[in-house]
Design an enzyme around this catalytic site. Structure first.
Site, PDB file in Angstrom:
ATOM      1  N   ASP A  80      -3.916   0.342  -5.825  1.00  0.00           N
ATOM      2  CA  ASP A  80      -2.521   0.543  -5.436  1.00  0.00           C
ATOM      3  C   ASP A  80      -1.684  -0.717  -5.599  1.00  0.00           C
ATOM      4  O   ASP A  80      -0.497  -0.654  -5.873  1.00  0.00           O
ATOM      5  CB  ASP A  80      -2.413   1.085  -4.002  1.00  0.00           C
ATOM      6  CG  ASP A  80      -3.188   0.256  -2.986  1.00  0.00           C
ATOM      7  OD1 ASP A  80      -3.805  -0.760  -3.360  1.00  0.00           O
ATOM      8  OD2 ASP A  80      -3.199   0.646  -1.793  1.00  0.00           O
ATOM      9  N   ASN A  81      -2.287  -1.883  -5.407  1.00  0.00           N
ATOM     10  CA  ASN A  81      -1.564  -3.147  -5.590  1.00  0.00           C
ATOM     11  C   ASN A  81      -2.570  -4.256  -5.850  1.00  0.00           C
ATOM     12  O   ASN A  81      -3.779  -4.055  -5.732  1.00  0.00           O
ATOM     13  CB  ASN A  81      -0.699  -3.482  -4.371  1.00  0.00           C
ATOM     14  CG  ASN A  81      -1.429  -3.366  -3.049  1.00  0.00           C
ATOM     15  OD1 ASN A  81      -1.201  -2.426  -2.274  1.00  0.00           O
ATOM     16  ND2 ASN A  81      -2.314  -4.301  -2.763  1.00  0.00           N
ATOM     17  N   CYS A 138       0.798  -1.231   0.000  1.00  0.00           N
ATOM     18  CA  CYS A 138       0.000   0.000   0.000  1.00  0.00           C
ATOM     19  C   CYS A 138       0.831   1.283   0.000  1.00  0.00           C
ATOM     20  O   CYS A 138       0.800   2.065  -0.945  1.00  0.00           O
ATOM     21  CB  CYS A 138      -0.938   0.016   1.206  1.00  0.00           C
ATOM     22  SG  CYS A 138      -2.030  -1.401   1.345  1.00  0.00           S
TER      23      CYS A 138
END
Length: 531
Positions: free
Chosen positions: A295-296, A61
């Protein structure tokens, strides 16, 4: 000259992968996107998105969000993990990269800027400057203190503390973000362009769905294809330690987590629908770029790892990216790889900023999405880097592994460790796709994958590839790990590799593996004896 507007929506931990809409996006509960991508006709939202192939340069994150905001690789913005000591929302971040981040440049272009939702994991902590810290460039600031929550949280509202409870109508964070963004659009000045960054907690834990969605998807299970519950043979020791096959308790847990994650995203769907309708009502939709990303990535059972991110594999580093806006044609997919470090220069390009004056490692992919507006070229390789986290004492859930591990489950499956520290170079050219990764550990462990023939990364082919190819990849990795700015944006291919592997990255078998392979095998055996 008309200034174009921009709305940037990001979710937390959404993976790219197969779905009901023919492998275009994993989470089809985003109904606007599903209908657009699956049927390729006007949906109830009445606009098209361009799906892009996007990767995060780090699968966690805070480092990833720092890369989005700064347009830089982690080795250049200095954020290593989710802790203040790892530079997450630290004083060093605030005085350095944050002071040169996306909103600062937009403010110089007279944009009205609005932020709402999760910022960085340590934002608002005492060590991070408390709620009084409002990053430069934001006109309206509604930032969550700490990590993702849906109820019982604290916001920094333009530097003032605002506490929330557990009443759905006034406290549910996804809806609060939606309502305040709509209010911002109503109150904006028509004389100036606007930029909204809406950072939703969904579908991050604690996976609290809105009341009306808590019974949805009762029959859904995590996908069982690809690397689901496959043994992590020939991989770094962290991937070799999970029980395989997974116990029923782990499978049941990850299935329920998967359902809960989908339920939270239904509120994101509601936000998108209302936001698009608002842009239509105020006659700004045709002048506005809308981005949706994460974000991921995230894994649910891949290689018998229950749930988390942090790994070098496709499920953790590849994320959805959908874009709609002027000059983008319907029903197209940008195949060239886009990185999260490209988001800031792309948005600044849209805003009319001279990119030569901006200190970023990424570049604008506006030419790839809207070639009628810009000329440009695509990269053929990129870097992924991650600094593993561990505890100085042994985890009570897994004492047999000793200190140095973290994110452990009761059945002694640990998702991270200090020596889960790695750097990868991904090389792509035409149909060719190769991933090469080195770990900073006592094994000097290396993983190599032919992503063309093995998209699920089931076989580590490090012992089968010509040593000259490994050497070339190692040299490219060294250069990328020290790149800064324009040197990170080189687009020429790894021609030496293509000379050696002239056909679609078909690895050349080596009859006599070099001696260091035997050395690695001995190191692996020694470590396994200790574990």
């Amino acid at each position: 000259m008309l200034k174009l507007k921009c709305v940037f929506l990001t979710s937390c931990s959404v993976e790219w992968g197969p779905s009901l809409c023919h492998h275009l996006i994993l989470l089809p509960v985003l109904k606007c996107f599903l209908v657009i991508l699956h049927t390729l006709v006007l949906s109830r939202c009445e606009f098209f998105f361009c799906p892009c192939v996007q990767f995060t340069v780090t699968p966690l994150c805070c480092p990833s969000r720092s890369s989005i905001l700064s347009g830089r690789y982690p080795h250049n913005h200095g954020v290593r993990n989710n802790s203040v000591s790892g530079n997450c929302s630290s004083a060093g971040w605030q005085k350095g990269p944050e002071s040169e981040a996306l909103p600062v440049y937009l403010s110089k272009q007279k944009y009205q800027t609005f932020f709402a939702g999760k910022y960085l994991n340590q934002y608002g902590s005492k060590a991070g400057g408390g709620v009084g810290h409002v990053p430069l460039g934001w006109d309206q600031w509604h930032a969550l203190v700490g990590n993702s929550q849906y109820y019982n949280y604290t916001l920094s509202v333009n530097g003032k503390e605002e506490k929330h409870g557990d009443v759905y109508e006034k406290d549910y964070l996804p809806d609060l973000i939606r309502n305040r963004s709509l209010q911002f659009l109503d109150n904006r000045s028509p004389q100036h362009p606007f930029f909204l960054m809406l950072s939703l907690p969904a579908p991050h834990s604690p996976w609290t769905a809105a009341p009306q969605y808590q019974k949805e998807f009762s029959d859904v299970k995590a996908p069982r294809d690809g690397s689901f519950d496959k043994p992590g043979k020939d991989k770094h020791w962290l991937l070799r330690q999970p029980t395989n096959p997974m116990p029923n308790s782990s499978v049941g847990f990850l299935d329920e987590a998967y359902r809960k994650r989908w339920r939270t995203l239904l509120s994101v769907d509601d936000l998108v629908e209302m936001l698009v309708q608002k842009l239509k009502d105020i006659k700004e939709l045709n002048n506005t770029y809308i981005f949706y990303t994460s974000d991921n990535g995230y894994h649910t059972g891949q290689f018998s790892l229950p749930i988390d991110k942090r790994q070098l594999y496709e499920f953790d580093i590849r994320v959805p990216l959908l874009v709609r806006g002027p000059g983008i044609k319907a029903n197209i997919t940008v195949q060239a790889p886009v990185l999260n470090i490209d988001l800031t220069p792309t948005i600044l390009d849209i805003a009319g900023t001279n990119l030569s004056s901006v200190n970023t490692d990424g570049f604008s992919y506006l030419p790839l999405m809207a070639p009628s507006l810009r000329n440009g070229s695509a990269r053929s390789f990129f870097l992924v880097e991650y600094s593993g986290e561990g505890q100085s004492t042994e985890d009570p859930s897994c004492p047999k592994l000793g200190p140095g591990v973290s994110e452990c489950f009761p059945d002694c499956v640990c998702e991270d460790a200090f020596n889960n520290t790695y750097a990868c170079v991904r090389a792509l050219e035409g149909p060719n796709d190769l991933q090469y990764c080195e770990f900073a550990d006592s094994e000097s462990f290396v993983e190599v994958y032919n992503m063309t023939s093995d998209p699920h990364q089931l076989e580590n082919i490090v012992k089968k590839v010509d040593p000259a190819v490994l050497q070339a990849m190692n040299q490219r990795l060294i250069k990328l790990q020290s790149c800064v700015g324009s040197s990170c944006r080189e687009v020429k291919g790894l021609f030496f590799i293509y000379d050696r592997l002239t056909f679609a990255f078909t690895p050349r078998l080596s009859k006599n593996p070099p001696a260091f392979y035997h050395h690695i095998e001995r190191k692996k055996a020694d470590l396994e004896d200790k574990v």
